[in-house]
Design a protein around this motif. Structure first.
Motif, PDB file in Angstrom:
ATOM      1  N   THR A  91      24.202  42.549  20.492  1.00  0.00           N
ATOM      2  CA  THR A  91      24.365  41.643  21.614  1.00  0.00           C
ATOM      3  C   THR A  91      25.940  41.447  21.707  1.00  0.00           C
ATOM      4  N   ILE A  92      26.410  41.397  22.869  1.00  0.00           N
ATOM      5  CA  ILE A  92      27.777  40.883  22.955  1.00  0.00           C
ATOM      6  C   ILE A  92      27.885  39.853  24.010  1.00  0.00           C
ATOM      7  N   SER A  93      28.374  38.886  23.543  1.00  0.00           N
ATOM      8  CA  SER A  93      28.292  37.514  24.421  1.00  0.00           C
ATOM      9  C   SER A  93      29.593  36.793  24.526  1.00  0.00           C
ATOM     10  N   THR A  94      29.990  36.197  25.505  1.00  0.00           N
ATOM     11  CA  THR A  94      31.280  35.330  25.746  1.00  0.00           C
ATOM     12  C   THR A  94      31.248  34.444  26.717  1.00  0.00           C
ATOM     13  N   TRP A  95      31.923  33.354  26.865  1.00  0.00           N
ATOM     14  CA  TRP A  95      32.337  32.465  28.003  1.00  0.00           C
ATOM     15  C   TRP A  95      33.464  33.003  28.826  1.00  0.00           C
ATOM     16  N   MET A  96      33.486  33.218  30.171  1.00  0.00           N
ATOM     17  CA  MET A  96      34.263  33.547  30.887  1.00  0.00           C
ATOM     18  C   MET A  96      34.721  32.826  32.342  1.00  0.00           C
ATOM     19  N   LYS A  97      36.005  32.664  32.590  1.00  0.00           N
ATOM     20  CA  LYS A  97      36.562  31.942  33.483  1.00  0.00           C
ATOM     21  C   LYS A  97      37.269  32.989  34.383  1.00  0.00           C
ATOM     22  N   HIS A  98      37.062  33.362  35.405  1.00  0.00           N
ATOM     23  CA  HIS A  98      37.960  34.534  36.056  1.00  0.00           C
ATOM     24  C   HIS A  98      38.070  34.580  37.615  1.00  0.00           C
ATOM     25  N   THR A  99      39.308  34.795  37.933  1.00  0.00           N
ATOM     26  CA  THR A  99      39.496  35.033  39.620  1.00  0.00           C
ATOM     27  C   THR A  99      40.749  35.740  39.737  1.00  0.00           C
ATOM     28  N   PHE A 100      40.837  36.314  40.903  1.00  0.00           N
ATOM     29  CA  PHE A 100      41.613  37.319  41.173  1.00  0.00           C
ATOM     30  C   PHE A 100      43.142  36.428  41.719  1.00  0.00           C
ATOM     31  N   SER A 101      44.224  36.610  41.325  1.00  0.00           N
ATOM     32  CA  SER A 101      45.475  35.867  41.622  1.00  0.00           C
ATOM     33  C   SER A 101      45.927  36.707  42.909  1.00  0.00           C
ATOM     34  N   GLU A 102      46.748  35.910  43.748  1.00  0.00           N
ATOM     35  CA  GLU A 102      47.153  36.531  44.756  1.00  0.00           C
ATOM     36  C   GLU A 102      48.114  37.848  44.744  1.00  0.00           C
ATOM     37  N   ASP A 103      48.874  37.994  43.530  1.00  0.00           N
ATOM     38  CA  ASP A 103      49.255  39.495  43.643  1.00  0.00           C
ATOM     39  C   ASP A 103      48.519  40.601  43.070  1.00  0.00           C
ATOM     40  N   THR A 104      47.193  40.173  42.516  1.00  0.00           N
ATOM     41  CA  THR A 104      46.203  41.326  42.269  1.00  0.00           C
ATOM     42  C   THR A 104      45.131  41.251  43.459  1.00  0.00           C
ATOM     43  N   GLU A 105      45.129  40.561  44.570  1.00  0.00           N
ATOM     44  CA  GLU A 105      44.178  40.539  45.364  1.00  0.00           C
ATOM     45  C   GLU A 105      43.953  41.986  46.134  1.00  0.00           C
ATOM     46  N   SER A 106      45.114  42.495  46.347  1.00  0.00           N
ATOM     47  CA  SER A 106      45.005  43.781  46.826  1.00  0.00           C
ATOM     48  C   SER A 106      44.641  45.090  46.151  1.00  0.00           C
ATOM     49  N   LYS A 107      44.490  44.755  44.920  1.00  0.00           N
ATOM     50  CA  LYS A 107      44.287  45.637  43.917  1.00  0.00           C
ATOM     51  C   LYS A 107      42.976  45.453  43.352  1.00  0.00           C
ATOM     52  N   LYS A 108      42.171  44.417  43.683  1.00  0.00           N
ATOM     53  CA  LYS A 108      40.966  44.143  43.092  1.00  0.00           C
ATOM     54  C   LYS A 108      39.806  45.292  42.952  1.00  0.00           C
ATOM     55  N   LYS A 109      40.006  45.928  44.160  1.00  0.00           N
ATOM     56  CA  LYS A 109      38.836  47.068  44.277  1.00  0.00           C
ATOM     57  C   LYS A 109      39.024  48.333  43.323  1.00  0.00           C
ATOM     58  N   THR A 110      40.347  48.379  42.626  1.00  0.00           N
ATOM     59  CA  THR A 110      40.667  49.518  41.821  1.00  0.00           C
ATOM     60  C   THR A 110      40.869  49.096  40.425  1.00  0.00           C
ATOM     61  N   GLN A 111      41.574  47.971  40.099  1.00  0.00           N
ATOM     62  CA  GLN A 111      42.049  47.546  38.796  1.00  0.00           C
ATOM     63  C   GLN A 111      41.061  47.328  37.937  1.00  0.00           C
ATOM     64  N   LYS A 112      40.971  47.627  36.520  1.00  0.00           N
ATOM     65  CA  LYS A 112      39.989  47.322  35.727  1.00  0.00           C
ATOM     66  C   LYS A 112      40.730  46.075  34.773  1.00  0.00           C
ATOM     67  N   GLU A 113      39.907  45.417  34.506  1.00  0.00           N
ATOM     68  CA  GLU A 113      40.563  44.072  33.385  1.00  0.00           C
ATOM     69  C   GLU A 113      39.391  43.970  32.411  1.00  0.00           C
ATOM     70  N   HIS A 114      40.076  44.778  31.096  1.00  0.00           N
ATOM     71  CA  HIS A 114      39.080  44.902  29.997  1.00  0.00           C
ATOM     72  C   HIS A 114      39.156  43.365  29.044  1.00  0.00           C
ATOM     73  N   ILE A 115      37.963  43.045  28.994  1.00  0.00           N
ATOM     74  CA  ILE A 115      37.645  41.824  28.189  1.00  0.00           C
ATOM     75  C   ILE A 115      37.545  42.373  26.783  1.00  0.00           C
ATOM     76  N   LEU A 116      36.950  43.415  26.564  1.00  0.00           N
ATOM     77  CA  LEU A 116      36.815  44.027  24.913  1.00  0.00           C
ATOM     78  C   LEU A 116      36.900  45.685  25.221  1.00  0.00           C
ATOM     79  N   CYS A 117      37.532  46.091  24.339  1.00  0.00           N
ATOM     80  CA  CYS A 117      37.496  47.589  24.489  1.00  0.00           C
ATOM     81  C   CYS A 117      37.735  48.121  23.058  1.00  0.00           C
TER      82      CYS A 117
END
Length: 939
Positions: free
Chosen positions: A378-404
């Motif tokens: 089991t992997i668990s975490t608390w997370m608070k996330h939103t897209f900033s203005e400079d990443t809004e245009s890339k949000k459909k393709t950009q990956k943001e890794h929490i754990l890797c």
């Protein structure tokens, strides 16, 4: 001759008298006046204030007499002639020769303008002749002038007026005052004045009261203003009170819904709107009434006031498995890999880590966690996330890794990872092939969940539980029910073994790209409590427990609901809904909704509440105005943690080698600062105690241990970790359990012969460092000889003397070690003789100085002064030189004096040495105060 003179004088007097008596009084006095009436009678006019006594005439009152001799030419006085006998005036002479006089008020008389304004009377003048002659009469008119004697008075002392909200009035109410003064000047009200400050009302000079702006019932239900009247003389009346009530225009919405309320910690459930009522002004009867109340707690901690203790402690309190590994521990003892991440203060909640999406990520060392995962975890975490203005245009393709977990070199394969991809939360698990037959079998490898929470910039708890091939996602403690709209599963081949890859890297906040030898795909947001439980999965009960909110709305009137009424809560008990056909029923149920915060020490501050209401009537839905309020949670009394015990511990070399308990009598007390007589022992749990070694430990020769048997015997939740900085005990547990463990902590030194003393500083905290105890300093002193057995007094002195003599000849090396070479007795004897001779010379010098100042006296020196030392009080039980055997705090910079020690690797003992000049001075003073026993010496 004398007689003739007297007769002559008498004759003269008689002659003068005869002449005088014979003078003629031929003329009457005349009252002069510039004004006469039609009949030629002199007229005088005057005024007098009703509180004065002299009449102010328009011309002087004066009479003359044409007679030229004697008293006939002198005006003796005036008489007042009046048809009425109560004339209050009289005439008083000023100058007889000039005939001037003034009109005054008689003694005891008083004028009153309100009773009589004018007086008319006549006056005549008379002379001083033998037979007085009077003048013709003169008419006097006197006008009484008013004095401002009375203040205005209102006929009524209280008035009432009503106004409808939102309307301006030309006249709300008219006030009127009267004045008992009769004159136009003082008997008239000149103005009115509102004396109540800051009220939206005014009054004109006619007494008309009006509002200066539109008033509304929700601002204030009524006003009480005070008005005074002022006459033309400037006198003010006593104020009159006017109660002006604001009449509310019927509007759809809630009344008496409180705008704010205070909440005291430990006060239980508190009703939010016990007197609220709903106004419905339309004529139609409602078919459906819907209400939804929302308690805003997103700004407190990670979504509500739940974070009393760290996630590790919460896991213990919820009964979670103790095998879970925290991948983002608070920076501290043994957890250095998170020290460079930006964090919050970590006092009111768990340690929160910020990832900027560009540069910061951390690698979890393999020594802390084996990267390999199998079929169950089991992997668990608390997370608070939103897209900033400079990443809004890339949000459909950009990956943001929490754990890797990826290849460390040679290739860029991802073994498992958890990341945000656009609007999706993704978990990747590339399993390794179990055998050759398994290498070409497609198996589930990537789970994608399309969920709105992922980018709402709010705190959420995510738990991925894997019992391969089944994978479950829990959001905020609730299992996500998968369907085709929110879950997608992709299959892939297992990962093949490769000779290019020699190791893997587990990274938080990004992914390591082994082929490029750099980080990539950074995470942008906040994380807290990221943990992995290997080889087993966490139960749903534990996951729900970790999400339990300590503050919420409460409702306990389900049994009292009428038929056709329904109520519901969300999972966090922060949203409450009522649906009914009856307005009265909705009002009654709303009165039973309460707020509660079960934390003993809740986070103080504001919690907003809003309530939305809609009414369906004749198939038309009406949205009522939003009702808003807030709850102000007050600061609770802060507890005080105090550690007490012995500050100095003696330990023999044997005990130190075996392990000496250094906190065996330690006690931890807490003052709750409350009036309760009894406080439960779990009212305040400790979650951390730190023993700091000063200077740091050298693991080659020393270490600390915790009583594992005690911790396992009582099934404690405590864990411990040791570094060269000291020992740390963590997790929330009762104070008495912490005391038991601390009392069993032992300090071990393998080369205790080299040790003089050791310092440790103990401090404890509660609620993730929110409450911190005092720093308790304890010093462990090494004893390098067995205690001396009681012997006879003379034998004890001999033993002490021998010990001192021996020690004085024992050289001390740079580490405080005593050289074990045999003592030099001759050197001791020489020192004793020198000291004795010096004392004799000093005493002899003092005696001679006294003899010089007292020449007439004979100085007698007792026989005992001749080189005889008094050793009756000599009782030296400790050799001060032996205390300096080896001390971490001093002698660190002196060269070694014994070549046999030069090859020992003891450089760590000299690091961070903090010896002080004060301790050196104290040691020298102790040596200087010794009394030497020379009874056995022969000089």
């Amino acid at each position: 001759m004398i007689r003739r003179t007297y007769l002559y004088l008498l004759c003269l007097i008689l002659t003068e008298y005869v002449i005088c008596m014979s003078e003629p009084n031929l003329h009457d006095p005349v009252i002069e006046s510039r004004t006469k009436n039609k009949r030629g009678v002199p007229v005088l006019r005057g005024t007098i204030l009703e509180n004065e006594s002299t009449v102010q005439l328009d011309q002087p009152l004066q009479a003359t007499d044409a007679d030229e001799m004697g008293g006939a030419k002198i005006i003796c006085g005036y008489r007042v002639l009046s048809a009425k006998h109560n004339c209050p005036f009289t005439v008083q002479m000023i100058d007889r020769k000039k005939g001037t006089a003034e009109i005054r008020l008689k003694e005891g008389q008083k004028l009153n303008f309100e009773k009589r304004i004018r007086y008319k009377f006549s006056v005549v003048a008379y002379d001083c002749g033998e037979i007085a002659r009077e003048s013709d009469r003169a008419v006097v008119f006197v006008k009484v002038l008013d004095v401002d004697e009375f203040s205005p008075k209102f006929e009524k002392t209280n008035l009432f007026a009503d106004l409808r909200e939102g309307k301006l009035y030309d006249s709300l109410v008219k006030v009127q005052a009267i004045d008992q003064d009769e004159s136009q000047q003082y008997g008239k009200i000149c103005s009115y004045e509102v004396i109540t400050p800051g009220v939206p009302f005014s009054v004109d000079n006619e007494g008309t009261v009006k509002n200066t702006r539109a008033l509304y019932y929700n601002e204030m239900h009524s006003y009480i203003i005070q008005v005074v009247a002022k006459d033309c003389g400037g006198k003010k009346s006593k104020p009159i009170s006017i109660n002006i009530r604001v009449k509310e225009v019927c509007k759809n919405g809630w009344k008496d819904f409180p705008s704010a309320m205070e909440y005291l910690p430990q006060s239980g459930a508190q009703k939010i709107a016990p007197h609220a009522s709903l106004d419905w002004c339309d004529a139609c009867v409602p078919e459906k009434v819907s209400l939804k109340m929302h308690l805003a707690t997103k700004h407190i901690g990670k979504g509500c006031d739940r974070d009393t203790y760290s996630i590790a402690s919460q896991r213990k309190l919820c009964g979670a498995s103790g095998e879970s590994i925290d991948l983002l521990p608070s920076p501290g003892v043994g957890t250095g890999w998170t020290k460079n991440l930006p964090t919050d203060d970590g006092k009111e909640s768990d340690q929160i880590f910020y990832f900027d999406g560009k540069t910061n990520a951390v690698e979890v060392p393999k020594a802390s966690f084996n990267h390999t995962l199998h079929k169950h975890f089991t992997i668990s975490t608390w997370m608070k996330h939103t897209f900033s203005e400079d990443t809004e245009s890339k949000k459909k393709t950009q990956k943001e890794h929490i754990l890797c977990n990826s290849d460390g070199d040679g290739m860029d394969r991802h073994h498992y990872s958890m990341f945000v991809h656009g609007e999706k939360f993704v978990f990747l698990l590339r399993r390794e092939a179990e055998d050759e037959t398994d290498m070409d079998v497609f198996k589930p490898a990537e789970w994608r969940w399309h969920i709105p929470q992922i980018n709402d910039n709010e705190w959420h708890h995510y738990a991925v539980s894997v019992d391969f091939p089944e994978v479950r996602l829990y959001i905020d403690g609730m299992l996500l029910i998968p369907d085709t709209s929110n879950e997608e599963i992709l299959d892939d081949w297992p990962i093949h073994n490769s000779k290019k890859v020699h190791f893997t890297k587990l990274v938080v906040g990004a992914c390591w790209q082994g082929k490029e030898n750099e980080f990539g795909k950074y995470f942008h947001g906040y994380l807290a409590g990221l943990s992995i439980l290997k080889d087993k999965t966490e139960s749903e009960r534990v996951i729900r427990c970790l999400n339990d909110c300590k503050e919420n709305l409460e409702f306990h009137a389900l049994s009292e609901m009428e038929s056709g009424t329904s109520v519901s809560f969300n999972s966090e008990m922060t949203e409450f809904s009522i649906t009914s056909h009856n307005i009265t029923e909705v009002e009654r149920l709303l009165h039973e909704v309460s707020y509660i915060n079960s934390r003993r020490y809740p986070t103080p501050g504001r919690r907003n509440i809003d309530m939305r209401t809609s009414i369906l009537c004749k198939e038309k839905e009406t949205i009522l105005p939003l009702s808003e309020s807030y709850i102000m949670v007050q600061q609770s009394a802060q507890p005080t943690l105090t550690i007490q015990g012995k500050s100095n511990i003696d330990a023999s070399v044997k005990d130190l080698k075996a392990g000496r308990r250094i906190f065996e009598d330690i006690g931890i007390n807490v003052d709750m600062h409350i009036q309760e007589k009894t406080v439960p022992d779990d009212a305040l749990l400790l979650d951390r105690c730190t023993i700091k070694a000063e200077p740091p430990l050298d693991f080659h020769v020393e270490h600390m241990t915790v009583p594992v048997d005690i911790m396992s015997q009582f099934n404690m939740k405590l864990e411990s970790s040791e570094t060269n900085s000291g020992l740390q005990i963590t997790n929330a547990d009762k104070m008495k359990n912490y005391e038991l463990v601390l009392q069993g902590v032992t300090y071990v030194h393998n080369n205790a012969e080299m040790l003089s003393s050791r310092k440790f500083v103990l401090s404890c905290s509660s609620q993730n460092g929110r409450f911190i105890s005092n720093d308790f300093l304890i010093k462990v002193v090494a004893m390098h000889q067995e205690p001396i057995q009681p012997v006879a007094a003379h034998a004890e002195k001999s033993v002490q003397h021998v010990q001192q003599s021996q020690h004085m000849n024992m050289p001390v090396n740079s580490m405080g070690m005593v050289n074990s070479s045999s003592p030099n007795v001759g050197m001791v004897a020489i020192i004793v003789v020198c000291v004795g001779f010096l004392m004799f010379m000093i005493i002899l010098g003092v005696i001679r100085i006294r003899a010089t100042h007292r020449k007439t006296q004979v100085v007698q020196v007792e026989d005992k002064l001749d080189m005889e030392w008094d050793n009756t009080e000599l009782n030296i039980t400790e050799n001060p030189m032996e205390k300096e055997v080896f001390d971490y705090e001093e002698e660190a910079s002196k060269p070694l004096q014994d070549d046999s020690d030069s090859e020992d690797d003891i450089s760590s003992y000299h690091d961070n040495s903090d010896s002080s000049e004060e301790e050196e001075t104290e040691r020298k003073q102790k040596m200087g105060d010794l009394e030497w026993d020379d009874s056995t010496m022969s000089i």
